[in-house]
Design a protein around this motif. Structure first.
Motif, PDB file in Angstrom:
ATOM      1  N   HIS A  79      -0.361   8.038   1.022  1.00 52.98           N
ATOM      2  CA  HIS A  79      -1.131   9.081   0.349  1.00 52.98           C
ATOM      3  C   HIS A  79      -0.581  10.452   0.735  1.00 52.98           C
ATOM      4  O   HIS A  79      -0.514  10.783   1.928  1.00 52.98           O
ATOM      5  CB  HIS A  79      -2.606   8.991   0.730  1.00 52.98           C
ATOM      6  CG  HIS A  79      -3.272   7.721   0.291  1.00 52.98           C
ATOM      7  ND1 HIS A  79      -3.855   7.574  -0.946  1.00 52.98           N
ATOM      8  CD2 HIS A  79      -3.436   6.536   0.929  1.00 52.98           C
ATOM      9  CE1 HIS A  79      -4.364   6.362  -1.058  1.00 52.98           C
ATOM     10  NE2 HIS A  79      -4.124   5.704   0.066  1.00 52.98           N
TER      11      HIS A  79
ATOM     12  N   SER B  65       2.384   2.289   7.210  1.00 53.61           N
ATOM     13  CA  SER B  65       1.553   2.435   6.003  1.00 53.61           C
ATOM     14  C   SER B  65       1.572   1.172   5.156  1.00 53.61           C
ATOM     15  O   SER B  65       0.626   0.911   4.417  1.00 53.61           O
ATOM     16  CB  SER B  65       2.028   3.631   5.170  1.00 53.61           C
ATOM     17  OG  SER B  65       3.274   3.365   4.556  1.00 53.61           O
TER      18      SER B  65
ATOM     19  N   ASN C  99      -6.680   3.885   5.592  1.00 53.68           N
ATOM     20  CA  ASN C  99      -5.833   4.637   4.668  1.00 53.68           C
ATOM     21  C   ASN C  99      -4.834   5.468   5.462  1.00 53.68           C
ATOM     22  O   ASN C  99      -5.188   6.060   6.485  1.00 53.68           O
ATOM     23  CB  ASN C  99      -6.690   5.568   3.799  1.00 53.68           C
ATOM     24  CG  ASN C  99      -7.691   4.802   2.952  1.00 53.68           C
ATOM     25  OD1 ASN C  99      -7.317   4.061   2.058  1.00 53.68           O
ATOM     26  ND2 ASN C  99      -8.968   4.987   3.241  1.00 53.68           N
TER      27      ASN C  99
ATOM     28  N   THR D  92     -10.485  13.726   0.337  1.00 54.44           N
ATOM     29  CA  THR D  92     -10.570  12.260   0.214  1.00 54.44           C
ATOM     30  C   THR D  92     -10.613  11.598   1.592  1.00 54.44           C
ATOM     31  O   THR D  92     -11.096  10.467   1.713  1.00 54.44           O
ATOM     32  CB  THR D  92      -9.374  11.703  -0.585  1.00 54.44           C
ATOM     33  OG1 THR D  92      -8.150  12.138   0.028  1.00 54.44           O
ATOM     34  CG2 THR D  92      -9.405  12.195  -2.019  1.00 54.44           C
TER      35      THR D  92
ATOM     36  N   TRP E 208      -9.178   6.931   8.034  1.00 50.94           N
ATOM     37  CA  TRP E 208      -7.855   7.450   7.704  1.00 50.94           C
ATOM     38  C   TRP E 208      -7.029   7.662   8.966  1.00 50.94           C
ATOM     39  O   TRP E 208      -7.567   7.900  10.047  1.00 50.94           O
ATOM     40  CB  TRP E 208      -7.971   8.796   6.963  1.00 50.94           C
ATOM     41  CG  TRP E 208      -8.396   8.673   5.542  1.00 50.94           C
ATOM     42  CD1 TRP E 208      -9.661   8.454   5.076  1.00 50.94           C
ATOM     43  CD2 TRP E 208      -7.561   8.759   4.392  1.00 50.94           C
ATOM     44  NE1 TRP E 208      -9.666   8.399   3.721  1.00 50.94           N
ATOM     45  CE2 TRP E 208      -8.386   8.584   3.258  1.00 50.94           C
ATOM     46  CE3 TRP E 208      -6.205   8.977   4.203  1.00 50.94           C
ATOM     47  CZ2 TRP E 208      -7.896   8.614   1.963  1.00 50.94           C
ATOM     48  CZ3 TRP E 208      -5.699   9.011   2.915  1.00 50.94           C
ATOM     49  CH2 TRP E 208      -6.537   8.829   1.815  1.00 50.94           C
TER      50      TRP E 208
ATOM     51  N   ALA F 101       0.837  -1.206   0.000  1.00 44.10           N
ATOM     52  CA  ALA F 101       0.000   0.000   0.000  1.00 44.10           C
ATOM     53  C   ALA F 101       0.865   1.246   0.000  1.00 44.10           C
ATOM     54  O   ALA F 101       1.840   1.342   0.735  1.00 44.10           O
ATOM     55  CB  ALA F 101      -0.911  -0.012   1.223  1.00 44.10           C
TER      56      ALA F 101
ATOM     57  N   SER G 215      -1.385  -0.940   5.926  1.00 43.46           N
ATOM     58  CA  SER G 215      -2.685  -0.256   5.902  1.00 43.46           C
ATOM     59  C   SER G 215      -3.803  -1.113   5.306  1.00 43.46           C
ATOM     60  O   SER G 215      -4.943  -1.052   5.776  1.00 43.46           O
ATOM     61  CB  SER G 215      -2.564   1.063   5.133  1.00 43.46           C
ATOM     62  OG  SER G 215      -2.172   0.839   3.795  1.00 43.46           O
ATOM     63  N   GLU G 216      -3.492  -1.904   4.287  1.00 41.95           N
ATOM     64  CA  GLU G 216      -4.532  -2.743   3.681  1.00 41.95           C
ATOM     65  C   GLU G 216      -5.015  -3.802   4.658  1.00 41.95           C
ATOM     66  O   GLU G 216      -6.216  -4.070   4.753  1.00 41.95           O
ATOM     67  CB  GLU G 216      -4.000  -3.390   2.401  1.00 41.95           C
ATOM     68  CG  GLU G 216      -3.823  -2.407   1.247  1.00 41.95           C
ATOM     69  CD  GLU G 216      -3.471  -3.097  -0.049  1.00 41.95           C
ATOM     70  OE1 GLU G 216      -3.345  -4.346  -0.035  1.00 41.95           O
ATOM     71  OE2 GLU G 216      -3.319  -2.406  -1.059  1.00 41.95           O
TER      72      GLU G 216
END
Length: 240
Positions: free
Chosen positions: A31, A69, A78, A40, A46, A28, A72-73
């Motif tokens: 962002h 991060s 996110n 978003t 998040w 992932a 994260s999935e």
């Protein structure tokens, strides 16, 4: 000693993160949030970091945040970050006063919570997995980043940043002295204020035109005239 330990720990995590990215290239991604795409975070859950490149604590935390991060999935969250030196408007929206600052955003942007816990990967993972964020009181409605008051704060911060860039360009590129720029800004502010004031008066005059004042007869004057007439009539009778 503790600071040295944190630095070594961060370097080890950075090596692990780079190794993980090499083995799992589809891991992932982080962002990067800006003023143009930050909305978003109003969809889904998040976890966002606010940092600055010059911040030593942020640099030490960077490999930890990067490694987090990567998960994260699996954590169904996110992960993003915001550079406040570039996005001062977002820093104002979120009331960032220390670095790094972490915010957890849930329920499609209706709940904002500031994270103040420990900052190791396992602590962050436990915070998400065990839903420890539910124990934190969410930000009140008028301080939420998407509220009207904080939107105004973000816009004002953006204007301030734009002015800073303009001043820097005028001093560095064109060599204009700073005092000349300040005097010019003061004069421009006065002129704009006068123009806006006159425009506001004109608009109010059009929307609310002055009412015509109807003359009201003076009762006292009429009574005085009547008294005078009676007195003259009485005097004329005496003369006769």
């Amino acid at each position: 000693m503790e600071r040295l330990h944190n630095v070594l720990y961060g370097n080890c995590l950075l090596i692990i993160a780079l190794f993980t990215c090499t083995i799992y290239p589809n891991a992932a991604e982080m962002h990067i949030l800006t003023d143009s795409n930050w909305t978003t975070v109003l969809k889904g859950d998040w976890f966002v970091e606010f940092y600055a490149p010059w911040c030593g604590a942020c640099r030490s935390f960077e490999p930890i945040w990067q490694l987090f991060s990567e998960q994260s999935e699996d954590l169904n969250v996110n992960v993003g970050k915001v550079d406040i030196t570039v996005e001062s408007g977002l820093a104002a929206r979120f009331l960032v006063s220390q670095l790094p600052t972490l915010y957890h955003i849930s329920e499609d942007g209706t709940q904002f919570r500031k994270y103040n816990g420990k900052r190791r990967v396992d602590d962050l993972e436990r915070f998400i997995n065990d839903k420890e964020w539910m124990k934190i009181e969410p930000t009140v409605w008028y301080l939420k980043p998407n509220s009207i008051p904080m939107s105004i704060a973000g816009a004002l911060a953006g204007v301030g940043e734009a002015m800073r860039v303009i001043v820097q360009m005028l001093t560095d590129t064109y060599g204009i002295p700073l005092w000349v720029i300040i005097v010019g800004m003061v004069i421009a502010t006065i002129i704009v204020g006068v123009v806006l004031g006159l425009a506001l008066v004109a608009i109010v005059g059009v929307i609310f035109p002055p009412k015509k004042v109807r003359a009201v007869p003076n009762v006292n004057s009429q009574e005085q005239e009547k008294t005078n007439d009676q007195q003259e009539s009485a005097d004329s009778k005496k003369d006769k």
